[in-house]
Motif scaffolding. Structure first.
Motif, PDB file in Angstrom:
ATOM      1  N   LEU A  12      -8.150  -9.895  12.845  1.00  0.00           N
ATOM      2  CA  LEU A  12      -7.048  -9.434  12.003  1.00  0.00           C
ATOM      3  C   LEU A  12      -7.426  -8.127  11.314  1.00  0.00           C
ATOM      4  N   ALA A  13      -6.707  -7.069  11.629  1.00  0.00           N
ATOM      5  CA  ALA A  13      -6.930  -5.780  10.977  1.00  0.00           C
ATOM      6  C   ALA A  13      -6.098  -5.707   9.696  1.00  0.00           C
ATOM      7  N   TYR A  14      -6.561  -4.914   8.744  1.00  0.00           N
ATOM      8  CA  TYR A  14      -5.786  -4.717   7.511  1.00  0.00           C
ATOM      9  C   TYR A  14      -6.102  -3.354   6.923  1.00  0.00           C
ATOM     10  N   VAL A  15      -5.078  -2.718   6.356  1.00  0.00           N
ATOM     11  CA  VAL A  15      -5.229  -1.377   5.792  1.00  0.00           C
ATOM     12  C   VAL A  15      -5.564  -1.477   4.302  1.00  0.00           C
ATOM     13  N   PRO A  16      -6.098  -0.431   3.699  1.00  0.00           N
ATOM     14  CA  PRO A  16      -6.422  -0.468   2.270  1.00  0.00           C
ATOM     15  C   PRO A  16      -5.197  -0.812   1.415  1.00  0.00           C
ATOM     16  N   GLY A  17      -5.430  -1.644   0.416  1.00  0.00           N
ATOM     17  CA  GLY A  17      -4.361  -2.069  -0.473  1.00  0.00           C
ATOM     18  C   GLY A  17      -3.792  -3.429  -0.128  1.00  0.00           C
ATOM     19  N   VAL A  18      -3.944  -3.862   1.121  1.00  0.00           N
ATOM     20  CA  VAL A  18      -3.459  -5.182   1.538  1.00  0.00           C
ATOM     21  C   VAL A  18      -4.578  -6.196   1.331  1.00  0.00           C
ATOM     22  N   THR A  19      -4.242  -7.320   0.709  1.00  0.00           N
ATOM     23  CA  THR A  19      -5.211  -8.387   0.468  1.00  0.00           C
ATOM     24  C   THR A  19      -4.824  -9.609   1.292  1.00  0.00           C
ATOM     25  N   PRO A  20      -5.487  -9.839   2.425  1.00  0.00           N
ATOM     26  CA  PRO A  20      -5.106 -10.946   3.311  1.00  0.00           C
ATOM     27  C   PRO A  20      -5.718 -12.296   2.952  1.00  0.00           C
ATOM     28  N   TRP A  27      -5.104 -20.050   7.368  1.00  0.00           N
ATOM     29  CA  TRP A  27      -5.551 -20.080   8.763  1.00  0.00           C
ATOM     30  C   TRP A  27      -6.761 -21.009   8.923  1.00  0.00           C
ATOM     31  N   ASN A  28      -7.740 -20.850   8.045  1.00  0.00           N
ATOM     32  CA  ASN A  28      -8.960 -21.664   8.136  1.00  0.00           C
ATOM     33  C   ASN A  28      -8.678 -23.142   7.914  1.00  0.00           C
ATOM     34  N   GLU A  29      -7.664 -23.455   7.112  1.00  0.00           N
ATOM     35  CA  GLU A  29      -7.299 -24.854   6.885  1.00  0.00           C
ATOM     36  C   GLU A  29      -6.613 -25.454   8.107  1.00  0.00           C
ATOM     37  N   THR A  37     -11.707 -13.132  12.185  1.00  0.00           N
ATOM     38  CA  THR A  37     -12.544 -12.003  11.783  1.00  0.00           C
ATOM     39  C   THR A  37     -11.670 -10.897  11.200  1.00  0.00           C
ATOM     40  N   LEU A  38     -12.004 -10.423  10.009  1.00  0.00           N
ATOM     41  CA  LEU A  38     -11.258  -9.346   9.369  1.00  0.00           C
ATOM     42  C   LEU A  38     -11.796  -7.988   9.826  1.00  0.00           C
ATOM     43  N   VAL A  39     -10.866  -7.065  10.126  1.00  0.00           N
ATOM     44  CA  VAL A  39     -11.238  -5.732  10.601  1.00  0.00           C
ATOM     45  C   VAL A  39     -10.588  -4.698   9.686  1.00  0.00           C
ATOM     46  N   GLY A  54      -8.382  -3.561  19.661  1.00  0.00           N
ATOM     47  CA  GLY A  54      -9.491  -3.752  18.735  1.00  0.00           C
ATOM     48  C   GLY A  54      -9.221  -4.866  17.738  1.00  0.00           C
ATOM     49  N   ALA A  55      -7.976  -5.346  17.705  1.00  0.00           N
ATOM     50  CA  ALA A  55      -7.582  -6.484  16.864  1.00  0.00           C
ATOM     51  C   ALA A  55      -6.389  -7.146  17.519  1.00  0.00           C
ATOM     52  N   ASP A  56      -6.227  -8.441  17.262  1.00  0.00           N
ATOM     53  CA  ASP A  56      -5.098  -9.181  17.829  1.00  0.00           C
ATOM     54  C   ASP A  56      -3.810  -8.892  17.072  1.00  0.00           C
ATOM     55  N   ALA A  57      -3.929  -8.654  15.774  1.00  0.00           N
ATOM     56  CA  ALA A  57      -2.784  -8.333  14.922  1.00  0.00           C
ATOM     57  C   ALA A  57      -3.326  -7.610  13.701  1.00  0.00           C
ATOM     58  N   GLY A  58      -2.438  -7.020  12.927  1.00  0.00           N
ATOM     59  CA  GLY A  58      -2.920  -6.302  11.755  1.00  0.00           C
ATOM     60  C   GLY A  58      -1.814  -6.000  10.764  1.00  0.00           C
ATOM     61  N   PHE A  59      -2.202  -5.851   9.516  1.00  0.00           N
ATOM     62  CA  PHE A  59      -1.290  -5.407   8.465  1.00  0.00           C
ATOM     63  C   PHE A  59      -1.327  -3.884   8.437  1.00  0.00           C
ATOM     64  N   VAL A  60      -0.161  -3.269   8.613  1.00  0.00           N
ATOM     65  CA  VAL A  60      -0.066  -1.814   8.692  1.00  0.00           C
ATOM     66  C   VAL A  60       0.933  -1.319   7.654  1.00  0.00           C
ATOM     67  N   ARG A  61       0.962  -0.004   7.492  1.00  0.00           N
ATOM     68  CA  ARG A  61       1.969   0.612   6.630  1.00  0.00           C
ATOM     69  C   ARG A  61       2.986   1.331   7.514  1.00  0.00           C
ATOM     70  N   LEU A  62       4.253   1.058   7.265  1.00  0.00           N
ATOM     71  CA  LEU A  62       5.326   1.717   8.007  1.00  0.00           C
ATOM     72  C   LEU A  62       5.622   3.079   7.397  1.00  0.00           C
ATOM     73  N   PRO A  63       6.119   4.011   8.218  1.00  0.00           N
ATOM     74  CA  PRO A  63       6.548   3.845   9.611  1.00  0.00           C
ATOM     75  C   PRO A  63       5.390   4.003  10.594  1.00  0.00           C
ATOM     76  N   ILE A  64       5.534   3.329  11.740  1.00  0.00           N
ATOM     77  CA  ILE A  64       4.611   3.503  12.854  1.00  0.00           C
ATOM     78  C   ILE A  64       5.436   3.650  14.134  1.00  0.00           C
ATOM     79  N   ASP A  65       4.826   4.177  15.161  1.00  0.00           N
ATOM     80  CA  ASP A  65       5.485   4.277  16.458  1.00  0.00           C
ATOM     81  C   ASP A  65       5.529   2.884  17.082  1.00  0.00           C
ATOM     82  N   ARG A  66       6.735   2.347  17.279  1.00  0.00           N
ATOM     83  CA  ARG A  66       6.880   0.985  17.800  1.00  0.00           C
ATOM     84  C   ARG A  66       7.123   0.952  19.304  1.00  0.00           C
TER      85      ARG A  66
END
Length: 265
Positions: A12-20, A27-29, A37-39, A54-66
């Motif tokens: 799981l990827a995450y950008v700065p400012g996001v607290t997963p 998930w662990n429960e 694994t956090l990326v 490089g990750a299965d999913a991730g928290f991103v900031r929009l806009p992104i190219d979809r």
């Protein structure tokens, strides 16, 4: 070891400012046998990381190219301006972009806000990162407009922040490669969306079967009324075997004949 024998895992990827943290705990429960694994990744590099698997999913900031990424918008952040505690802005609860017209507004290279026209006066150079920009604010060189989560992430005792009412907002989304919507990705989507552990897209029809079964069990009871005997006293009881009014009468009559003595000639 073949591919089918490889133990499953989730990155799981995450950008700065996001607290997963909350989602990782759930998930662990629910999936203790699948390590997560956090990326950490910068907002600018997050889409490329997902495309390169490089990750299965991730928290991103929009806009992104979809073009080849799926994304579910989750929430929108408040935008704030970071200033020294003794700054004039610190005396009010909120400001507008126009209130910053005479301020040097720092514009880091990793800025996540989609400005049409940036407020204030530009600095001589752009800081490389938001963290560098915060250091410059503390040094009294300018102010910084960022999503509130980044202001909290880079909190300092000598700085504060105030809401900017008309600034563009930053939206956070969960994203993943469009062609890689695996069962594990779907599990994580359910967790983020608040799906309970017992919920399932396939259980709704099963739940609807109970009333149907109840209705079926009542049919014999309602159908029993159809077998009620017809109106009339004799219809209620079947006749006795061998009984018959005429035959019984003849038998009685014949009995009376046999009771008389025959006359001798």
């Amino acid at each position: 070891m073949t591919g089918s024998e490889v133990s499953p895992s989730f990155r799981l990827a995450y950008v700065p400012g996001v607290t997963p943290t909350k989602w990782v705990r759930i998930w662990n429960e629910r999936l203790p046998g699948v390590p997560l694994t956090l990326v950490p990744v910068s907002a600018a590099e997050a889409p490329g990381l997902l495309r390169d698997r490089g990750a299965d999913a991730g928290f991103v900031r929009l806009p992104i190219d979809r073009t080849d990424l799926s994304a579910i918008p989750l929430y929108t952040e408040t935008t704030v301006v970071v200033v020294p505690k003794d700054h004039l802005v610190a005396a009010v609860d909120e400001v507008s972009a126009g209130d910053l017209a005479e301020e040097i507004v720092l514009h880091p290279l990793d800025d996540t806000l989609d400005w049409e026209v940036r407020p204030g006066l530009p600095a001589a150079e752009r800081p490389a990162t938001t963290a560098d920009a915060v250091e410059l604010v503390a040094a009294g060189i300018g102010v910084l407009v960022v999503p509130q989560s980044l202001a909290r992430l880079h909190h300092r005792k000598d700085l504060t922040y105030r809401t900017v009412t008309d600034a563009p907002a930053s939206r956070v989304a969960l994203s993943w490669p469009e062609e890689e919507t695996t069962d594990l990705v779907d599990q994580f989507i359910g967790i983020v969306r608040g799906r309970t552990v017992n919920s399932s897209r396939g259980r709704a029809p099963a739940a609807a079967e109970a009333p149907a079964r109840q209705k079926k069990s009542k049919r014999p009871e309602s159908g029993g009324a159809r077998h009620k005997p017809a109106a009339g006293g004799s219809g209620g009881k079947p006749p006795r075997a061998g009984s018959g009014g005429a035959r019984g009468g003849k038998g009685a009559k014949g009995g009376s004949k046999g009771g008389k003595p025959r006359r001798r000639p």
